[in-house]
Design an enzyme around this catalytic site. Structure first.
Site, PDB file in Angstrom:
ATOM      1  N   HIS A  55       4.296   0.860 -16.880  1.00 28.68           N
ATOM      2  CA  HIS A  55       3.148   0.958 -16.185  1.00 28.68           C
ATOM      3  C   HIS A  55       3.579   1.751 -14.663  1.00 28.68           C
ATOM      4  O   HIS A  55       4.315   1.293 -13.932  1.00 28.68           O
ATOM      5  CB  HIS A  55       2.604  -0.280 -15.776  1.00 28.68           C
ATOM      6  CG  HIS A  55       1.339   0.087 -14.833  1.00 28.68           C
ATOM      7  ND1 HIS A  55       0.305  -0.656 -14.688  1.00 28.68           N
ATOM      8  CD2 HIS A  55       1.219   0.973 -13.589  1.00 28.68           C
ATOM      9  CE1 HIS A  55      -0.735  -0.345 -14.064  1.00 28.68           C
ATOM     10  NE2 HIS A  55      -0.019   0.647 -13.248  1.00 28.68           N
ATOM     11  N   HIS A  57       2.959   5.876 -12.350  1.00 32.57           N
ATOM     12  CA  HIS A  57       2.044   6.938 -12.099  1.00 32.57           C
ATOM     13  C   HIS A  57       2.885   7.945 -11.688  1.00 32.57           C
ATOM     14  O   HIS A  57       3.068   8.420 -10.680  1.00 32.57           O
ATOM     15  CB  HIS A  57       1.075   6.555 -11.111  1.00 32.57           C
ATOM     16  CG  HIS A  57       0.183   5.239 -11.163  1.00 32.57           C
ATOM     17  ND1 HIS A  57      -1.267   5.390 -11.620  1.00 32.57           N
ATOM     18  CD2 HIS A  57       0.612   3.862 -11.153  1.00 32.57           C
ATOM     19  CE1 HIS A  57      -1.610   4.145 -11.733  1.00 32.57           C
ATOM     20  NE2 HIS A  57      -0.363   3.245 -11.482  1.00 32.57           N
ATOM     21  N   GLN A 151      -9.829   6.420 -12.110  1.00 29.28           N
ATOM     22  CA  GLN A 151      -9.559   5.881 -10.786  1.00 29.28           C
ATOM     23  C   GLN A 151     -11.192   5.530 -10.394  1.00 29.28           C
ATOM     24  O   GLN A 151     -11.102   4.549  -9.523  1.00 29.28           O
ATOM     25  CB  GLN A 151      -8.860   6.761 -10.115  1.00 29.28           C
ATOM     26  CG  GLN A 151      -8.811   6.452  -8.515  1.00 29.28           C
ATOM     27  CD  GLN A 151      -7.659   5.320  -8.332  1.00 29.28           C
ATOM     28  OE1 GLN A 151      -6.504   5.708  -8.457  1.00 29.28           O
ATOM     29  NE2 GLN A 151      -7.908   4.018  -8.407  1.00 29.28           N
ATOM     30  N   GLU A 212      -7.183  -6.776 -10.723  1.00 30.76           N
ATOM     31  CA  GLU A 212      -6.398  -6.467  -9.724  1.00 30.76           C
ATOM     32  C   GLU A 212      -6.985  -6.907  -8.317  1.00 30.76           C
ATOM     33  O   GLU A 212      -7.094  -5.772  -7.507  1.00 30.76           O
ATOM     34  CB  GLU A 212      -5.613  -5.010  -9.586  1.00 30.76           C
ATOM     35  CG  GLU A 212      -4.682  -4.811  -8.810  1.00 30.76           C
ATOM     36  CD  GLU A 212      -4.299  -3.300  -8.904  1.00 30.76           C
ATOM     37  OE1 GLU A 212      -4.733  -2.406  -9.589  1.00 30.76           O
ATOM     38  OE2 GLU A 212      -3.348  -2.988  -8.458  1.00 30.76           O
ATOM     39  N   ASP A 308       5.678   0.523 -11.583  1.00 29.63           N
ATOM     40  CA  ASP A 308       4.550   0.946 -11.100  1.00 29.63           C
ATOM     41  C   ASP A 308       4.403   2.318  -9.889  1.00 29.63           C
ATOM     42  O   ASP A 308       5.288   2.741 -10.239  1.00 29.63           O
ATOM     43  CB  ASP A 308       3.685  -0.235 -10.444  1.00 29.63           C
ATOM     44  CG  ASP A 308       2.000   0.049 -10.634  1.00 29.63           C
ATOM     45  OD1 ASP A 308       1.596   1.445 -10.523  1.00 29.63           O
ATOM     46  OD2 ASP A 308       1.396  -0.684 -10.375  1.00 29.63           O
TER      47      ASP A 308
HETATM   48 ZN   LIG Z   1      -0.689   1.365 -11.091  1.00 29.26          ZN
END
Ligand SMILES: [Zn+2]
Length: 423
Positions: A55, A57, A151, A212, A308
């Site tokens: 995971h 970005h 998003q 989250e 992440d």
């Molecule tokens: Zn993330």
């Protein structure tokens, strides 16, 4: 004749072995007597399968500070900063340059499989198109998966569904939903149903940004487990974060862990970003900012640890080291028991490989020659010191070498009575 022979390395807790490689594949592990076109002395280093980042970005990485630094450090300001960055700076070339830099940093440390989320709220798909190109560019040494990540929500934004379908047509490996960010609970459910329906239709992985949020009422995880079973997508489904679980009542935790186990989905935890972002709205005592990793692991759920965010509006730190994420995890999850270190190393290697659905993962005869050589006594030592891999092999080729750092200490003569062995 082998193409490459790596002499004298340690695998697992067995003794020292050699690895014979031909045409990118491990042909022999044991005593290798035949010569190789090239031979490397393994110096009794530990041979480990490569790290797997489950995971990340790549689209937001290395943008920290532009157009401005996240003043509060909070998630919602991070989203605002990112939206402005996207409008002002995001170009095809910009994404390619930053993504390749992250891939250089992480593959140098031994990450050879990577799953990146890509924000698809941009109608022109600038980041996605650039990352599809990056995927091709690096395919000879790293397997990069791309997950379309809405998003701004799938159902609450008018374009969400259309954007996701277009991303699938462009060629992503998987799709996502962010149910806890949808406007209502019902829209959250709908976003999950839509995501699973499209995943079935187009043969996609599902990777949900799930609960989250530090809210015991956020319960999308149970819906994910249920849809995973109904669709038979099971192990092709992963949830990241699941922070709300830290706030659930114990009876409900037992129920939900049973459902996770039955559905065979994977849980990905990102301790670096989770502990920085979560718990901000709690009064004291504050939570530890992480889901219930230890209980999930002990119940037999496949848990992976991810790095992440990396120098982004959401997280102003990050080195690309999965061992750093593991180091943070053992603290937050109270996993400092004797057996825990081996478990955490699995979370950033073989467990994470299951998340990505990697075939033939691991150091074994007949598998692709993907492995790293690292100076460490055991898993505990790896997590404690976080050494960098000295050699990284991808498909039988050396793609990175990092000589060990050596300090020359000259103060021993200044210490009266310093034992001779320390001189
Ligand atoms: Zn993330």
């Amino acid at each position: 004749m082998y193409d490459l022979v790596v002499k004298n390395v340690k695998i697992d807790k067995k003794g020292t072995v050699d690895i014979g490689i031909k045409e990118g594949v491990i042909k022999r592990i044991g005593k290798v007597n035949e010569p190789g076109s090239r031979e490397i002395e393994g110096m009794n280093l530990l041979a480990l399968p490569p790290y797997v980042e489950s995971h990340l970005h790549l689209d937001t990485a290395l943008t920290n500070g532009r157009p401005y630094r996240n003043q509060s450090g909070e998630l919602f300001e991070g989203i605002q900063v990112w939206n402005q960055y996207r409008e002002q700076y995001l170009t095809h070339e910009d994404v390619i340059k930053r993504a390749l830099e992250v891939i250089e940093i992480m593959s140098s440390q031994g990450v050879l499989y990577m799953r990146s989320m890509v924000d698809i709220s941009d109608p022109s798909f600038t980041a996605l198109k650039a990352l599809l190109e990056v995927k091709e560019k690096v395919a000879s040494f790293i397997d990069l998966q791309l997950i379309a990540f809405p998003q701004n929500g799938l159902v609450s934004s008018t374009e969400g569904e259309q954007q996701l379908k277009r991303a699938i047509e462009l060629g992503v490996d998987g799709i996502s939903a962010v149910p806890h960010l949808e406007a209502t609970r019902e829209k959250g459910f709908k976003s999950l149903e839509l995501c699973f329906q499209l995943a079935l239709q187009y043969d996609q992985f599902v990777h949900i940004f799930c609960d989250e949020i530090d809210d015991s009422q956020s319960r999308f995880l149970e819906v994910v487990t249920s849809l995973a079973m109904e669709s038979s997508l099971n192990e092709r489904v992963s949830v990241s974060h699941v922070n709300a679980m830290a706030y659930y009542e114990e009876a409900y935790v037992r129920k939900i862990i049973g459902q996770i186990k039955a559905s065979n989905i994977n849980v990905v935890t990102a301790p670096l970003i989770n502990c920085a972002m979560q718990g901000r709205f709690d009064s004291w005592p504050k939570g530890r900012g992480i889901t219930r990793v230890k209980e999930l692991h002990e119940s037999g759920v496949n848990v992976a640890v991810a790095h992440d965010d990396f120098l982004s509006p959401f997280y102003p730190l990050g080195t690309g080291s999965l061992l750093a994420a593991g180091h943070m995890l053992v603290h937050l999850a109270h996993m400092t028991g004797a057996e825990d270190f081996d478990a955490v190393i699995k979370m950033l290697t073989s467990n994470a490989a299951k998340v990505l659905g990697v075939n033939q993962y691991g150091i074994a005869e007949g598998n692709e020659a993907n492995f790293i050589l690292i100076r460490a006594k055991n898993a505990q030592d790896l997590i404690r010191r976080q050494p960098v891999a000295e050699f990284v092999f991808s498909k039988g080729r050396i793609i990175a070498e990092t000589p060990p750092q050596k300090t020359k200490w000259s103060a021993m003569d200044l210490v009266d009575g310093m034992p001779v062995q320390n001189k």
